[in-house]
Design an enzyme around this catalytic site. Sequence first.
Site, mmCIF file in Angstrom:
data_model
loop_
_atom_site.group_PDB
_atom_site.id
_atom_site.type_symbol
_atom_site.label_atom_id
_atom_site.label_comp_id
_atom_site.label_asym_id
_atom_site.label_seq_id
_atom_site.Cartn_x
_atom_site.Cartn_y
_atom_site.Cartn_z
ATOM 1 N N SER A 170 37.410 40.995 46.186
ATOM 2 C CA SER A 170 38.136 40.493 45.402
ATOM 3 C C SER A 170 38.834 41.389 43.835
ATOM 4 C CB SER A 170 37.327 39.742 44.952
ATOM 5 O OG SER A 170 37.923 39.204 43.865
ATOM 6 N N TYR A 200 48.642 35.212 44.023
ATOM 7 C CA TYR A 200 47.695 36.178 43.785
ATOM 8 C C TYR A 200 46.360 36.479 43.540
ATOM 9 C CZ TYR A 200 45.276 41.245 43.778
ATOM 10 O OH TYR A 200 44.277 42.588 44.313
ATOM 11 N N LYS A 204 42.647 35.551 45.070
ATOM 12 C CA LYS A 204 41.388 37.118 44.703
ATOM 13 C C LYS A 204 40.147 36.203 44.199
ATOM 14 C CE LYS A 204 42.456 39.363 46.303
ATOM 15 N NZ LYS A 204 41.876 40.337 47.639
#
Length: 312
Positions: A170, A200, A204
Site C-alpha cells: 500500500s 490513487y 491504496k
Amino acid sequence: MGGLLSVVQQSFPPHPTWAVDDIPDLTGKVAIVTGSNVGVGKQTVKELLKHNAKVYLAARNATKANTAIAELKDETGKEAIFLQLDLADIHAVRKSAEEFLSKERQLHILINNAGVMIPPVEEITVQKYDMQFGTNVMGHWLFTKLLLPALLAVTDASPTREKARVVTVSSSANYFTNEIDFEAITDGPKRRKYDSWNLYYKSKLGDVVVARELARRHGDKIVSTSVNPGNLDTDLQRHMPRWQYAIVRHLLYPASYGALTQLYCATSPAAEDANGKFFIPWARLGKANPAGEDAKLGEKLWRWLEEETEKH
C-alpha cells in the site's frame, strides 16, 4: 489530522534496526514478486535470490524483465524466472496464474509489489476499470485468489504447519481517504469526476482492506500483511509533474530502503504472528487508516471483486 500526522511521521522514519542480512536462509522456498523488473521490486528479488529462494520475477514487459534477470544474475549468481503478468488485464492475470500453477505446487512468498500512481485519468484497464484500482487492487486480488491452492499447500505440506506469506504494498496514501467509491471504479462519468490523486488514494486504501480480509479468511494458513514501503525515488513517480517531483525528490529514499519492509514481512520469523497487520518504514509495526480495518468494508470489497472478475 491523525492521518496527516501518520504521513509526516512515516516520511521521516528512524534508522532501520532490521537489515537484509537478517533474512534467514530461504532454500526450498518459492517466491513471486510482482512488478519486479525495476525499483523496489527488483531490489526485493535480489535479496530473495541472495538468500537462496527460487524467485519468479512477474512483470508485463518481457524484454525489460529479461534484462533485469540478467543483471540480477551478474550481481547474485542466481537466476530469477520470468513470469508474464499484466495486472491491468483480467484475462492476462488468469493466464499468468495458470502458468505458475503448471510449474509449482507450493508458493511460500507472494509480494504484491507492482503499482501505478497518478496516471492520466483517461487511462483505464483492458476491461475498462480505473487503471489504478484495476491494477493495484483488482489485478493483485485476482492473482492472489487464483494462487490460493499453492499458498494453502505450504501449510498442508509442512510438518511444522508453516504458513505462506502474502505481502500487499500500500502506501501512506491510504490515510487520505476513508471510503471506496464502488461506482467510480468502472470507467464512467462518476469516475471522471475524481482526479488521479484521489483515485490513487482509494486504490491504496483498497490494498489495506484486501490484505486484512485475506487475513480474516485464510489466517489459518496464510500470514497476510500490508505495508507502506516509504517515500522512494523510483519509476513510480513517472507520471508526476516535473515541478512536483522537484519538490518531493528531496524527501525520497533509495529503492533499497523500500525493499526492507516487505522483505521483513515476507521472511522474518518475527512476522509470523503479524497476520492482518500494517507495517511502516523501515520494517516497523504501524497502524493503517482505521477504515482499512472495517470488516464490513472488507467483505463488501471482496464480494464486489468476485462479482466483477467473474464477468470476464
